[in-house]
Scaffold this motif. Structure first.
Motif, short mmCIF file in Angstrom:
data_model
loop_
_atom_site.label_atom_id
_atom_site.label_comp_id
_atom_site.label_asym_id
_atom_site.label_seq_id
_atom_site.Cartn_x
_atom_site.Cartn_y
_atom_site.Cartn_z
N CYS A 279 0.85 -1.18 0.00
CA CYS A 279 0.00 0.00 0.00
C CYS A 279 0.89 1.24 0.00
O CYS A 279 1.79 1.35 0.82
CB CYS A 279 -0.89 0.02 1.24
N PRO B 207 -1.65 -5.44 -4.89
CA PRO B 207 -1.56 -6.82 -4.39
C PRO B 207 -0.42 -7.57 -5.08
O PRO B 207 -0.05 -7.25 -6.21
CB PRO B 207 -2.92 -7.41 -4.78
N GLU C 16 0.17 -8.38 -9.07
CA GLU C 16 -0.63 -7.51 -9.94
C GLU C 16 0.23 -6.41 -10.52
O GLU C 16 1.15 -5.91 -9.88
CB GLU C 16 -1.81 -6.90 -9.18
N PRO D 178 -4.13 -7.66 2.81
CA PRO D 178 -4.05 -9.04 3.31
C PRO D 178 -3.47 -9.05 4.73
O PRO D 178 -2.42 -8.45 4.98
CB PRO D 178 -3.10 -9.73 2.32
N THR E 289 1.19 -7.43 4.41
CA THR E 289 1.20 -6.20 3.64
C THR E 289 2.25 -5.24 4.18
O THR E 289 2.36 -5.04 5.38
CB THR E 289 -0.19 -5.53 3.68
#
Length: 135
Positions: free
Chosen positions: A1, A17, A20, A57, A61
């Motif tokens: 993040c 994520p 990705e 998650p 994370t």
């Protein structure tokens, strides 16, 4: 993040994520500039409160904080944030843009980060940027 912030409680967030590709969104996130003061409300208070809502998650994370200013962190915010990041196993990496990459001795982000990098630009040629953003 990734969490962009300035003063107050509004911020920009980018969740990437594992596995990705969000290159276009990452570039747009990096280009945003708030043009204001710096307070720790967004990364140290608002983000933890929104953690589940953002779909992080559990216990897997990392958090990256990018700032161009010195941040003062009240001791109660430091304590609450560090308890939260320990409980959620959040690794915090901070990139501080400062003239010539010089570290300010009084920089308080070291108290809430696993690692703090002082850099003079966000170029991918910077080893800290390359490493933190895995570019």
């Amino acid at each position: 993040c990734l969490c962009g912030f300035s003063g107050g409680t509004s911020g920009t967030y980018l969740v990437i994520p594992p596995g990705e590709n969000k290159d276009a969104r990452l570039l747009a996130w990096l280009e945003h500039f708030f043009d204001g003061g710096t307070s720790c409300d967004v990364p140290l208070k608002q983000l933890p409160a929104r953690w589940d809502e953002l779909g992080m998650p559990s216990k897997r994370t990392d958090m990256i904080v990018i700032t161009d200013d010195y941040i003062e962190i009240p001791s109660d915010v430091e304590e609450t944030f560090n308890e939260w990041r320990k409980e959620n196993k959040v690794k915090v990496q901070t990139l501080i843009l400062s003239e010539c990459g010089h570290q300010q001795e009084e920089d308080e982000m070291v108290r809430v980060s696993d690692i703090v990098h002082h850099i003079d630009n966000l170029s991918v040629e910077q080893s800290a940027v390359k490493g933190v953003l895995s570019v």
